[in-house]
Design an enzyme around this catalytic site. Structure first.
Site, PDB file in Angstrom:
ATOM      1  N   ARG A  72       8.277  -5.886  -1.126  1.00 20.92           N
ATOM      2  CA  ARG A  72       8.597  -4.617  -0.448  1.00 20.92           C
ATOM      3  C   ARG A  72       7.527  -4.087   0.374  1.00 20.92           C
ATOM      4  O   ARG A  72       6.270  -4.184   1.144  1.00 20.92           O
ATOM      5  CB  ARG A  72       7.649  -3.630  -1.623  1.00 20.92           C
ATOM      6  CG  ARG A  72       9.156  -3.768  -3.138  1.00 20.92           C
ATOM      7  CD  ARG A  72       8.391  -2.504  -3.889  1.00 20.92           C
ATOM      8  NE  ARG A  72       7.685  -3.030  -4.788  1.00 20.92           N
ATOM      9  CZ  ARG A  72       6.625  -2.150  -5.626  1.00 20.92           C
ATOM     10  NH1 ARG A  72       7.273  -1.075  -5.777  1.00 20.92           N
ATOM     11  NH2 ARG A  72       5.462  -2.381  -6.229  1.00 20.92           N
ATOM     12  N   GLU A 113      -4.128   5.205 -10.815  1.00 23.08           N
ATOM     13  CA  GLU A 113      -4.509   3.857 -11.233  1.00 23.08           C
ATOM     14  C   GLU A 113      -4.159   3.488  -9.324  1.00 23.08           C
ATOM     15  O   GLU A 113      -4.133   3.671  -9.273  1.00 23.08           O
ATOM     16  CB  GLU A 113      -3.068   2.872 -11.562  1.00 23.08           C
ATOM     17  CG  GLU A 113      -3.336   1.600 -11.895  1.00 23.08           C
ATOM     18  CD  GLU A 113      -5.233   1.323 -12.679  1.00 23.08           C
ATOM     19  OE1 GLU A 113      -4.522   1.778 -14.148  1.00 23.08           O
ATOM     20  OE2 GLU A 113      -5.513   1.037 -12.088  1.00 23.08           O
ATOM     21  N   ALA A 171      -7.561  -6.588  11.628  1.00 22.90           N
ATOM     22  CA  ALA A 171      -6.533  -6.054  12.199  1.00 22.90           C
ATOM     23  C   ALA A 171      -5.318  -7.536  12.397  1.00 22.90           C
ATOM     24  O   ALA A 171      -5.676  -8.468  11.609  1.00 22.90           O
ATOM     25  CB  ALA A 171      -7.370  -6.187  13.911  1.00 22.90           C
ATOM     26  N   LEU A 230      -4.880   0.126  -9.074  1.00 23.88           N
ATOM     27  CA  LEU A 230      -5.492  -1.545  -8.924  1.00 23.88           C
ATOM     28  C   LEU A 230      -4.507  -2.268  -8.069  1.00 23.88           C
ATOM     29  O   LEU A 230      -3.768  -1.427  -6.859  1.00 23.88           O
ATOM     30  CB  LEU A 230      -4.770  -2.494 -10.457  1.00 23.88           C
ATOM     31  CG  LEU A 230      -2.814  -1.657 -10.490  1.00 23.88           C
ATOM     32  CD1 LEU A 230      -1.927  -2.191 -10.160  1.00 23.88           C
ATOM     33  CD2 LEU A 230      -2.364  -2.082 -11.788  1.00 23.88           C
ATOM     34  N   LYS A 254       4.343   4.504   1.904  1.00 20.79           N
ATOM     35  CA  LYS A 254       5.248   5.345   1.572  1.00 20.79           C
ATOM     36  C   LYS A 254       4.260   6.073   0.542  1.00 20.79           C
ATOM     37  O   LYS A 254       4.341   7.669   0.747  1.00 20.79           O
ATOM     38  CB  LYS A 254       6.335   4.955  -0.352  1.00 20.79           C
ATOM     39  CG  LYS A 254       5.847   4.320  -1.278  1.00 20.79           C
ATOM     40  CD  LYS A 254       5.587   5.070  -2.314  1.00 20.79           C
ATOM     41  CE  LYS A 254       4.878   4.419  -3.765  1.00 20.79           C
ATOM     42  NZ  LYS A 254       4.614   5.286  -4.516  1.00 20.79           N
ATOM     43  N   GLU A 311      -2.330  -4.930  -6.439  1.00 23.13           N
ATOM     44  CA  GLU A 311      -1.452  -7.116  -6.986  1.00 23.13           C
ATOM     45  C   GLU A 311      -2.588  -7.673  -6.344  1.00 23.13           C
ATOM     46  O   GLU A 311      -3.740  -8.111  -4.922  1.00 23.13           O
ATOM     47  CB  GLU A 311      -0.356  -6.619  -5.770  1.00 23.13           C
ATOM     48  CG  GLU A 311       0.827  -5.341  -6.394  1.00 23.13           C
ATOM     49  CD  GLU A 311       1.972  -5.509  -5.763  1.00 23.13           C
ATOM     50  OE1 GLU A 311       2.722  -6.730  -5.232  1.00 23.13           O
ATOM     51  OE2 GLU A 311       2.941  -4.289  -6.044  1.00 23.13           O
ATOM     52  N   THR A 319       2.045   7.993  -8.951  1.00 21.33           N
ATOM     53  CA  THR A 319       1.141   8.341  -7.965  1.00 21.33           C
ATOM     54  C   THR A 319       2.312   9.391  -7.316  1.00 21.33           C
ATOM     55  O   THR A 319       3.305   9.638  -7.319  1.00 21.33           O
ATOM     56  CB  THR A 319       1.550   6.963  -6.750  1.00 21.33           C
ATOM     57  OG1 THR A 319      -0.035   6.607  -7.194  1.00 21.33           O
ATOM     58  CG2 THR A 319       0.502   7.841  -5.535  1.00 21.33           C
ATOM     59  N   GLY A 336       1.191  -2.876   4.206  1.00 17.84           N
ATOM     60  CA  GLY A 336       3.227  -2.977   4.040  1.00 17.84           C
ATOM     61  C   GLY A 336       2.792  -2.663   2.097  1.00 17.84           C
ATOM     62  O   GLY A 336       1.869  -2.271   2.074  1.00 17.84           O
ATOM     63  N   CYS A 359       2.987   0.546  -1.622  1.00 23.61           N
ATOM     64  CA  CYS A 359       1.823   1.959  -1.887  1.00 23.61           C
ATOM     65  C   CYS A 359       1.806   2.424  -0.761  1.00 23.61           C
ATOM     66  O   CYS A 359       2.100   3.558  -0.832  1.00 23.61           O
ATOM     67  CB  CYS A 359       0.481   1.501  -2.645  1.00 23.61           C
ATOM     68  SG  CYS A 359       0.733   0.724  -4.367  1.00 23.61           S
TER      69      CYS A 359
HETATM   70  C1  UDX Z   1      -3.478  -0.498  -2.403  1.00 23.15           C
HETATM   71  C2  UDX Z   1      -4.319  -0.179  -2.908  1.00 23.15           C
HETATM   72  O1  UDX Z   1      -5.297  -0.591  -2.396  1.00 23.15           O
HETATM   73  C3  UDX Z   1      -4.612   0.312  -4.294  1.00 23.15           C
HETATM   74  O2  UDX Z   1      -5.905   1.218  -4.878  1.00 23.15           O
HETATM   75  C4  UDX Z   1      -3.362   1.527  -4.512  1.00 23.15           C
HETATM   76  O3  UDX Z   1      -3.737   1.112  -5.614  1.00 23.15           O
HETATM   77  C5  UDX Z   1      -2.667   0.226  -4.378  1.00 23.15           C
HETATM   78  O4  UDX Z   1      -2.108   0.089  -2.932  1.00 23.15           O
HETATM   79  P1  UDX Z   1      -2.172  -3.069  -2.578  1.00 23.15           P
HETATM   80  O5  UDX Z   1      -0.685  -2.872  -1.861  1.00 23.15           O
HETATM   81  O6  UDX Z   1      -1.903  -4.289  -3.781  1.00 23.15           O
HETATM   82  O7  UDX Z   1      -2.574  -1.836  -3.394  1.00 23.15           O
HETATM   83  O8  UDX Z   1      -2.428  -3.728  -1.664  1.00 23.15           O
HETATM   84  P2  UDX Z   1      -3.659  -3.745  -1.040  1.00 23.15           P
HETATM   85  O9  UDX Z   1      -4.139  -5.297  -0.313  1.00 23.15           O
HETATM   86  O10 UDX Z   1      -4.059  -2.259   0.015  1.00 23.15           O
HETATM   87  O11 UDX Z   1      -2.885  -4.547   1.127  1.00 23.15           O
HETATM   88  C6  UDX Z   1      -2.414  -3.528   1.955  1.00 23.15           C
HETATM   89  C7  UDX Z   1      -1.872  -3.773   2.488  1.00 23.15           C
HETATM   90  O12 UDX Z   1      -2.151  -3.578   3.389  1.00 23.15           O
HETATM   91  C8  UDX Z   1      -1.516  -5.188   2.805  1.00 23.15           C
HETATM   92  O13 UDX Z   1      -0.338  -5.590   3.658  1.00 23.15           O
HETATM   93  C9  UDX Z   1      -2.744  -6.480   3.852  1.00 23.15           C
HETATM   94  O14 UDX Z   1      -2.262  -6.987   4.397  1.00 23.15           O
HETATM   95  C10 UDX Z   1      -2.789  -5.150   4.559  1.00 23.15           C
HETATM   96  N1  UDX Z   1      -4.535  -4.952   5.061  1.00 23.15           N
HETATM   97  C11 UDX Z   1      -5.660  -5.149   4.274  1.00 23.15           C
HETATM   98  C12 UDX Z   1      -4.363  -5.271   6.587  1.00 23.15           C
HETATM   99  O15 UDX Z   1      -3.218  -5.765   7.114  1.00 23.15           O
HETATM  100  N2  UDX Z   1      -6.348  -5.366   7.221  1.00 23.15           N
HETATM  101  C13 UDX Z   1      -7.014  -5.371   5.862  1.00 23.15           C
HETATM  102  O16 UDX Z   1      -8.074  -5.951   6.525  1.00 23.15           O
HETATM  103  C14 UDX Z   1      -6.506  -4.932   4.459  1.00 23.15           C
END
Ligand code: UDX
Length: 447
Positions: free
Chosen positions: A342, A160, A264, A162, A275, A164, A130, A269, A272
């Site tokens: 992270r 990408e 909520a 994806l 930052k 986690e 990214t 965090g 991704c």
């Molecule tokens: C994210 C994007 O979803 C993904 O497409 C990108 O490629 C990378 O960044 P990821 O960091 O793995 O993926 O986590 P994600 O499932 O998006 O969750 C991010 C954060 O949001 C987590 O801390 C999660 O707990 C929080 N979250 C998610 C909420 O607080 N409420 C929600 O309804 C959904």
């Protein structure tokens, strides 16, 4: 024509998963990392991080594993990568710069500078990291300058998406494939690489460099905004006595809004979203378009406020002062099914409580080692029961499935006081309250 030989540069969450997935799709793959320890693990088929399904995929294909297809190899040699590959995927990370919002491009730049001098024949380099919009154009020029094969080396940008915890599934069955290209040759190559997911119906979106780069940051900004929107509603619910969980359910039935990403809690965090929205703001500023993204500053500050609110709720639950109070924290990772801490909201809250004088004990099913490395001064326990023993309050901060299955009566026998605070809004208050627990959650009424 023979199928392209693939290399993957950088074997972190993205690269290790991408390399294994490419081998699963039938390609010969060579992965490179500058960290020899990581390479040694991968050669034995061991993932360098916890990611469901990744170990199975590595063991199925890594050359060093008996009975594997042997299609997946690893190295630390740029020369070997340059010689081997027809398509080179660059998957190194782009963290936030120290003390700035902007993205640190040094790993990407170093990867291109190290690879290019070894490109002696036609090849396609594909950026997956990214990056700030405009990077691909700059890097394409640099490649032609540095590569012995000159203009026979092309660049494409292929962000990408994806998540986690679902990285393997998202890589093998992507919900879309986005490629930024400058010519048909690059597009054809990428259609070959992604023939299997395309045949399964994954949309293949072809565009230019800047749009491809922007798709990724726009998608993550939208997701962050959706989470902060519902967290802002949680703040209003707290002021007005409403229930944000019901509110999210009710607005989510409108399929223009949708139910997803409306949970909520203590907010987003990870490596991704936080930052990426900051780097996006910084880049928009450089481009003279900062006004377009000022709302992301608000998205960021709503998100950070929820962590502080969780600390306040805890202080309140233990009678107004945290000094000497025993706090059990369930969850350290930024989300379940990951060992990634992270910018984890859970660990941030645990740290704030500790710094304000509470005795904090953390338990997480997979994130203990990483949490301990980042926050060595917190207490750590080997199980929920150990963490909860003698606690004045129990905090649910990462929604691991095992926390949803806890027995309120059994846990009630170990704590000093039956106070539960749900920072993720996934626990059902009814059974807890039935067992005499005071159950509170962000954005929900007290009883
Ligand atoms: C994210 C994007 O979803 C993904 O497409 C990108 O490629 C990378 O960044 P990821 O960091 O793995 O993926 O986590 P994600 O499932 O998006 O969750 C991010 C954060 O949001 C987590 O801390 C999660 O707990 C929080 N979250 C998610 C909420 O607080 N409420 C929600 O309804 C959904």
């Amino acid at each position: 024509m023979a199928p392209p030989k693939i290399t993957v540069i950088g074997t972190g969450y993205l690269g290790a998963t991408h390399a294994a997935a490419m081998a699963e799709l039938g390609f010969d793959v060579l992965g490179l990392d500058v960290d020899p320890q990581k390479i040694a693990l991968l050669e034995r088929g061991e993932p360098p991080m916890f990611e469901p399904g990744l170990g199975d995929l590595l063991r199925a294909h890594a050359l060093g594993v008996e009975g594997s297809t042997g299609r997946l190899r690893f190295t630390t040699s740029w020369e070997e990568v340059g010689e081997f590959g027809d398509v080179h995927f660059v998957c190194v990370n782009t963290p936030q710069k120290q003390g700035e919002y902007a993205c640190d491009m040094s790993y990407v730049d170093r990867a291109f500078e190290s690879l290019a001098p070894w490109l002696r024949r036609p090849a396609l380099v594909v950026g997956k990291s990214t990056v700030p919009v405009g990077s691909a154009e700059r890097l394409a020029e640099r490649l032609v300058e540095l590569a012995p094969a000159g203009a026979e080396v092309e660049l494409a940008w292929n962000p990408e998406f994806l998540r986690e915890g679902f990285a393997v599934r998202d890589t093998l069955h992507p919900d879309r494939i986005v490629v930024g290209v400058r010519g048909e040759r690059a597009e054809r190559r990428l259609r070959e690489v992604y023939a299997t997911p395309c045949a399964e119906g994954s949309p293949f979106v072809v565009t230019d460099f800047p749009t491809a780069e922007l798709v990724k940051t726009a998608a993550n900004s939208f997701l962050a905004t959706k989470i902060s929107f519902i967290n802002a509603m949680a703040e209003v619910c707290e002021a007005a006595g409403g229930d944000v969980v019901k509110l999210a359910e009710a607005i989510g039935y409108d399929d223009r809004i949708g139910r997803k990403f409306l949970r909520a809690g203590i907010g987003f965090g990870g490596g991704c979203l936080p930052k990426d929205i900051r780097a996006f703001m910084a880049r928009a500023g450089e481009l003279g378009a900062s006004e377009a993204l000022t709302f992301l500053r608000e998205v960021d500050s709503i998100n950070m406020r929820r962590r502080a609110q969780m600390v306040e709720l805890t202080r309140d639950a233990v009678g107004g002062t945290l000094l000497g109070k025993r706090v059990a924290v369930l969850g350290a990772t930024f989300k379940p099914d990951s060992d990634d801490v992270r910018d984890s909201p859970a660990l941030n809250v645990a740290g704030q409580l500790h710094l304000q004088g509470a005795q904090v004990t953390v338990y997480d099913p997979k994130g203990m080692e990483n949490a301990r490395a980042l926050f060595p001064t917190l207490g750590y326990a080997a199980s929920v029961q150990d963490a909860a023993r003698g606690a004045d309050v129990l905090l649910h901060l990462t929604e691991w499935p095992e926390f949803g299955e806890l027995d309120p009566a059994a846990i009630g026998g170990t704590v000093a006081r039956r106070h539960l605070l749900d920072g993720r809004n996934t626990l059902d208050p009814v059974p807890w309250r039935k067992e005499g627990w005071t159950f509170r959650a962000l954005g929900r009424p007290t009883a």
